[in-house]
Scaffold this motif. Sequence first.
Motif, PDB file in Angstrom:
ATOM      1  N   ASP A 243       0.783  -1.095  -0.066  1.00 20.29           N
ATOM      2  CA  ASP A 243       0.065   0.066   0.001  1.00 20.29           C
ATOM      3  C   ASP A 243       0.937   1.243  -0.031  1.00 20.29           C
TER       4      ASP A 243
ATOM      5  N   LEU B   1      -9.186   2.045  -5.129  1.00 21.70           N
ATOM      6  CA  LEU B   1     -10.261   1.394  -3.738  1.00 21.70           C
ATOM      7  C   LEU B   1     -11.154   0.472  -4.465  1.00 21.70           C
TER       8      LEU B   1
ATOM      9  N   HIS C 100      -9.698  -4.602  -3.203  1.00 19.99           N
ATOM     10  CA  HIS C 100     -10.751  -4.421  -1.964  1.00 19.99           C
ATOM     11  C   HIS C 100     -10.075  -4.939  -0.817  1.00 19.99           C
TER      12      HIS C 100
ATOM     13  N   ALA D  59      -8.773  -1.212  -0.063  1.00 14.62           N
ATOM     14  CA  ALA D  59      -9.786  -0.400   0.233  1.00 14.62           C
ATOM     15  C   ALA D  59     -10.171  -0.874   1.903  1.00 14.62           C
TER      16      ALA D  59
ATOM     17  N   PHE E 172      -7.442   0.813   3.857  1.00 12.76           N
ATOM     18  CA  PHE E 172      -7.226   2.291   3.719  1.00 12.76           C
ATOM     19  C   PHE E 172      -8.725   2.955   4.372  1.00 12.76           C
ATOM     20  N   TYR E 173      -9.812   2.431   4.128  1.00 14.24           N
ATOM     21  CA  TYR E 173     -10.844   2.781   4.952  1.00 14.24           C
ATOM     22  C   TYR E 173     -10.851   2.692   6.544  1.00 14.24           C
TER      23      TYR E 173
END
Length: 187
Positions: free
Chosen positions: A15, A106, A110, A113, A116-117
């Motif tokens: 990431d 994103l 998945h 995502a 990150f979220y």
Amino acid sequence: MRKVLFIFGVLNDSDIEWMARAGARRGIGRQDVLIDEGVPISSIVLLLQGRMGVSVSGIGEIAQLEAGDFVGEMSLIDSAPPSATVAAKADSVALFLDKQLLMRKLAGDHAFASRFYRALAILLSDRLRATERRMAYGEQETGLGDEATRLKDELDPAVLDQVSIAGERFDRLLKLVEEVAMKGARS
């Protein structure tokens, strides 16, 4: 620097590498406005060094941001224009991630995502708790004091487990961003 722990304790090495390569490193001069209240933005910004002030019209400065803080993350999540103005309080360096590029990443990755979220949720939760403390108890965040005590008192134990690796990942991001910038300058 505490905010770095939220983001980089959750994200993984791939990431970090993607962000360094996908983002654009930019210098920001003291008093330069990064975000204007109510004006849509095209990037989410990670402050790499320096300090930013967050102000709301009619109220004044409500917060200060430092290395490891995201700027514009609320507009990424809910698509509303920024609710505050963000300006540099000192010469700063930031990594700009194009919102459209980030949204494609994103949508297509998945696992990224999810991480990150989750990192943004932890960051926003911390900001809300700090706001609640200021409103309820009149406490001011001075940025002074024993960092270890603040970490112990305020961070989720799961985040504390990642403290060491989070710092290493942030340092790695800084180096990768610099490498990418140097390669771009040579091209």
